[in-house]
Design an enzyme around this catalytic site. Sequence first.
Site, mmCIF file in Angstrom:
data_model
loop_
_atom_site.group_PDB
_atom_site.id
_atom_site.type_symbol
_atom_site.label_atom_id
_atom_site.label_comp_id
_atom_site.label_asym_id
_atom_site.label_seq_id
_atom_site.Cartn_x
_atom_site.Cartn_y
_atom_site.Cartn_z
ATOM 1 N N TYR A 166 50.008 51.011 47.163
ATOM 2 C CA TYR A 166 48.578 50.761 47.384
ATOM 3 C C TYR A 166 48.127 49.489 46.675
ATOM 4 O O TYR A 166 47.482 48.619 47.271
ATOM 5 C CB TYR A 166 47.779 51.960 46.876
ATOM 6 C CG TYR A 166 46.286 51.777 46.906
ATOM 7 C CD1 TYR A 166 45.547 52.063 48.048
ATOM 8 C CD2 TYR A 166 45.596 51.326 45.775
ATOM 9 C CE1 TYR A 166 44.177 51.904 48.074
ATOM 10 C CE2 TYR A 166 44.221 51.161 45.795
ATOM 11 C CZ TYR A 166 43.517 51.449 46.936
ATOM 12 O OH TYR A 166 42.154 51.286 46.958
ATOM 13 N N LYS A 170 46.634 46.015 48.227
ATOM 14 C CA LYS A 170 45.302 45.553 47.836
ATOM 15 C C LYS A 170 45.378 44.201 47.112
ATOM 16 O O LYS A 170 44.439 43.404 47.183
ATOM 17 C CB LYS A 170 44.629 46.583 46.933
ATOM 18 C CG LYS A 170 44.021 47.759 47.679
ATOM 19 C CD LYS A 170 42.911 47.314 48.612
ATOM 20 C CE LYS A 170 42.120 48.490 49.138
ATOM 21 N NZ LYS A 170 41.098 48.055 50.146
#
Length: 306
Positions: A166, A170
């Site tokens: 993740y 990001k």
Amino acid sequence: MAELRFDGKVVLITGAGRGVGRAHALSFAARGASIVVADHGVALDGSGHSNSPADDVVSEIQAAGGQAVACHESVSDEKGAAAMVQAALDSFGRLDTVINNAGINGPELFENHTADEFRRMTEVHYLGTVFVSRAAWGHFMHNGGGRIVNTISEGPLGIHEMMTAYGGAKGGVIGFTLALAAEGPKYGISVNGLSPRVSTRMSSPEVMSHVYGRPLESFAQLPNIFPPELCSPAAIYLAHPSCPLNGVMLACGGGQVLRIAVMQNQGYSTENLAAEDIAQNVDKVINMANAVNIGVGIQNLRSHHS
């Protein structure tokens, strides 16, 4: 000061069927904006599909007297991203702002992550942001400007474990946001980032219990302290025509808003730099006391676009 209104403006919000995106959609609609509620209706890990989340938010906005239309495409599909922009043009005749908010989650230790999980995170977070921004970019150029607000995260900053998939994706969004901000002003386009500090299904007590290895009860109050509605004011400000910011990243939640920035210090300099010089002066190399921001920072878009 006067209320920041969006009467006559059209805002496309991805991932708007639940959580932060839903809060954004309701907030913008309450301030007069027409909303494209884009949501593929997937599970937390990106699997499945449902029209209900987007349709429910559209109904909620319409019941309150606002204007909204649903789009059920996926941001990870380039044609789907283009369809979201087209939905704005077909339904409302214009597009003023894109809020790239769609996201998935699946925290796990690096050694337990699969290649498919890294790929899926990249496709949704990074490429999804790129595809929707690109679909809107030409329209913004042709019409003299627009605003893009990308949902970033503090996950890439190394403050939590289980963030490699993740956080890595990001991190790509952060880099894309800052790089694109350097190109926007000549077209009257601003590009900024927003890191929500909220408790939603992506950061629920169950998810946080897994990440930190602590009892579920330790995180039971997070939804009350960090509801998604309390991060929407930053999205509203960044999207408003009066906002002078470009290439700026804000974190917002729980009644607080602050800036996140990439900084650089003066470092250490000498002729014929050697590894031993770095070792002997490492305190100077890493001291950020007089660091300065790197990047575009704050710009007046009108002055660059005139």
